[in-house]
Design a protein around this motif. Structure first.
Motif: not given
Ligand SMILES: Nc1ncnc2c1ncn2[C@@H]1O[C@H](COP(=O)(O)OP(=O)(O)OP(=O)(O)O)[C@@H](O)[C@H]1O
Length: 462
Positions: A48, A157, A159, A208, A226, A230, A277, A279, A291
C-alpha cells in the motif's frame, strides 16, 4: 506521455512482503483460500505504501489541477434500465439518504494555513504521521460538524462520521493527512469527484457525492454524504465465511456497472476498486463507489506495477502493459467473486505470486501480451515460461521455480464458484460464472465493458 516506474529489486522481493491475511501464510492455492472478512487492508502496508508513494509522485508531477470540462451527457438504453433497484431482497430496508446536488458550487479552499506551509512545524493536533488526532464529540468548521465516530483510516486520511448541524444530516468527513503531498492528492481527489458529480446531476450513477470542503487546523477536509458500511464490513457482518445472497449480488453488480459506465464516460479510471471502496446505505439496498484517491484521467496512465490494491490488480498492470478502463472491470470481477464466496479470489503475496495464482485459475497469459509487457522479464524467462519466486519451506531461502502452464488449469473459476453454491437456481449461478469469466478475461481488450455487463443475462435476469 507514458512514464515508467520500474519496480526496484527490494520492492519485488517477495520475502520482505508481509503476509496479507492475519496470521495465515499464503502458499499458493494449495492452502484454503483466505476469508475476505479477515482481510484488513491496512495490514497490507508495504504494498500500500509503495502504491501510494507512486501515486503521490504522479500527483506532484501534475500538481496544477486542471478544471476538467464537463463532458456532454450521453445517455443510452442501459442508463434507465436500472434506475430503481428492487429492494425486496434486502432485509430491513431503510430510506435512501438523498444527496444534495452540488450545482457546480463546491467551495474550493484557499491556499492552506501556515501549519500546512511549514513542513517542519508540528502541532499537537496531529500524530507523527500527520493524521489529525480525532476526538469524538469535537466540533469542526466553526461548530458546524459534530464528530460522532471514526469510520476508517487509510494512507491518505482518517474518515469520521459527523452530524451536519446546518443541513441536519449525517456526513462522512475525510480529514486528509497534514502534509503538502497529501494535500495535493486530496485536491486531485476533490477535482475528480466534483467532475463525476457535476456530470450526474440527478445522483443516479452510484458515485459518492462530495458536499463541500473546508480547512481545519491545516487539514483539507472533504465532506461526503454519509453512508453506512463498506462491502467488506457487509461481508463480515452478514456473509461471514459464506458470502452474500446471489440476488443481492445481482442488485449490487447492476449498480456497480452503472458507476463504471459513468466513470468510463467521464474518462476516469478508479484504479482502486475493492469491497472496502464500495459503500452501502443503512438498508443495504443501494450502494455507491467511493475513494477516488487513486483515480485519474485515463490519459494519465503511467505504467506502474503497483496501481490498484494487489488482490484486485489486473495482470496487465503487473506486467507493465498499456492499460485502460478494463483494469476496473478486473477488480470488479474479483470483488463479485468475493461477495459470493466470502473468499479472496487471487490472494497473491506479491506481484509474482499474483501472476501464478491468476494463471492457475485462468490459464497461461497469451504470449502476445507477455511480449509487450515492460515487466515481463521479472516474471518470465526468454521462452516465456513463468518464473515462480518462492521461499523454500525447509531452508527459508528464495528459490525460483520454472513453470510452463501450457494447457493446465488447476482450479478453474467455475469449480471454485460451485464449491460455494448454496442450492440456488443452477441457471442463475451459471450466468454469474459466465459474467465473472468475462470480467476476468486475461486479455484486457476482450474483457467485458460496463455497457455489455449491464446487458448480461445475469444482470438482466433473463
Ligand atoms: N461517505 C462515507 N460514508 C461512510 N463511510 C465512509 C465514507 N467514506 C469513507 N468511509 C469509510 O472510510 C474508509 C476509508 O475511506 P477512503 O478509502 O476514502 O480513505 P483513504 O484514506 O483514501 O483510504 P485508503 O488509503 O485505504 O485508500 C472506507 O473504507 C469506509 O469504510
Amino acid at each position: 506521455m507514458q512514464r515508467s516506474l520500474e519496480p526496484t529489486p527490494e520492492l519485488e522481493d517477495f520475502a520482505l512482503e508481509v503476509s496479507d491475511i492475519r496470521g495465515k501464510r499464503e502458499e499458493g492455492v494449495a492452502q484454503a483460500e483466505p476469508s475476505a472478512a479477515d482481510y484488513d487492508p491496512m495490514f497490507d502496508r508495504q504494498d500500500e505504501a509503495k502504491r501510494h508513494e507512486i501515486q503521490l509522485e504522479a500527483v506532484c508531477q501534475n500538481a496544477e489541477l486542471q478544471q476538467q470540462q464537463q463532458p456532454p451527457e450521453q445517455e443510452d438504453e442501459v442508463d434507465d434500465m436500472f434506475a430503481d433497484v428492487d429492494d425486496d431482497m434486502f432485509a430491513d430496508p431503510a430510506p435512501v439518504p438523498k444527496a444534495r446536488p452540488i450545482n457546480g458550487a463546491i467551495p474550493v479552499l484557499q491556499k492552506s494555513t501556515k501549519a500546512h506551509d511549514d513542513a517542519n512545524l508540528t502541532s499537537n493536533w496531529d500524530d507523527e504521521e500527520g493524521y489529525y488526532r480525532v476526538i469524538i464529540g469535537e466540533m469542526l468548521d466553526d461548530g458546524r460538524y459534530h464528530i460522532q465516530a471514526n469510520l476508517g483510516k487509510g494512507m491518505f486520511s482518517s474518515v469520521v462520521k459527523a452530524f451536519d448541524s446546518v443541513e441536519k444530516r449525517d456526513v462522512a468527513i475525510k480529514i486528509i493527512r497534514n502534509n503538502e503531498i497529501m494535500y495535493k492528492a486530496g485536491m486531485k481527489e476533490m477535482g475528480i469527484v466534483k467532475k463525476l458529480n457535476l456530470s450526474d446531476p440527478d445522483d443516479k450513477k452510484h458515485l459518492i457525492r462530495l458536499l463541500r470542503s473546508f480547512e481545519f487546523r491545516g487539514h483539507l477536509c472533504l465532506v461526503f454524504e454519509g453512508l453506512s458500511k463498506n462491502l467488506r464490513e457487509v461481508l463480515k457482518r452478514f456473509g461471514r465465511d459464506a458470502g452474500i445472497n446471489i440476488t443481492a449480488i445481482r442488485a449490487y453488480a447492476q449498480q456497480i456497472f452503472l458507476a463504471l459506465l459513468h466513470l468510463r464516460r467521464t474518462n476516469v479510471l478508479h484504479a482502486d476498486l475493492k469491497p472496502d471502496n464500495i459503500l452501502v446505505n443503512e438498508g443495504r439496498n443501494m450502494l455507491k463507489v467511493c475513494d477516488l484517491g487513486s483515480a485519474s484521467d485515463v490519459s494519465e496512465n503511467a505504467i506502474t506495477p503497483y496501481l490498484a490494491s494487489r488482490f484486485y490488480r489486473a495482470p496487465e498492470l503487473i506486467l507493465g502493459l498499456q492499460y485502460d478502463f478494463a483494469v476496473d472491470m478486473w477488480s470488479i470481477g474479483c470483488t463479485l467473486f468475493e461477495l459470493y464466496t466470502g473468499r479472496i479470489l487471487f490472494p497473491g503475496s506479491n506481484n509474482n505470486q499474483m501472476l501464478k495464482i491468476i494463471m492457475q485459475s485462468r490459464g497461461k497469459i497469451p504470449h502476445k501480451l507477455l511480449r509487450k509487457g515492460l515487466f515481463t522479464p521479472s516474471h518470465f524467462d526468454e521462452q516465456l515460461n513463468f518464473l515462480s519466486r518462492e521461499t523454500d519451506t525447509l531452508t527459508g531461502k528464495p528459490v525460483v521455480k520454472g513453470m510452463s502452464f501450457s494447457g493446465r488449469i488447476e482450479r478453474d473459476l467455475k469449480s471454485r464458484v460451485l464449491e460455494y453454491a448454496r442450492g440456488e437456481d443452477k441457471g442463475v449461478v451459471g450466468a454469474f460464472v459466465d459474467l465473472l469469466d468475462k470480467c476476468l478475461n486475461l486479455n484486457p481488450e476482450k474483457r467485458i465493458t460496463p455497457a455489455e455487463a449491464l446487458r448480461h443475462p445475469f444482470i438482466r435476469g433473463s
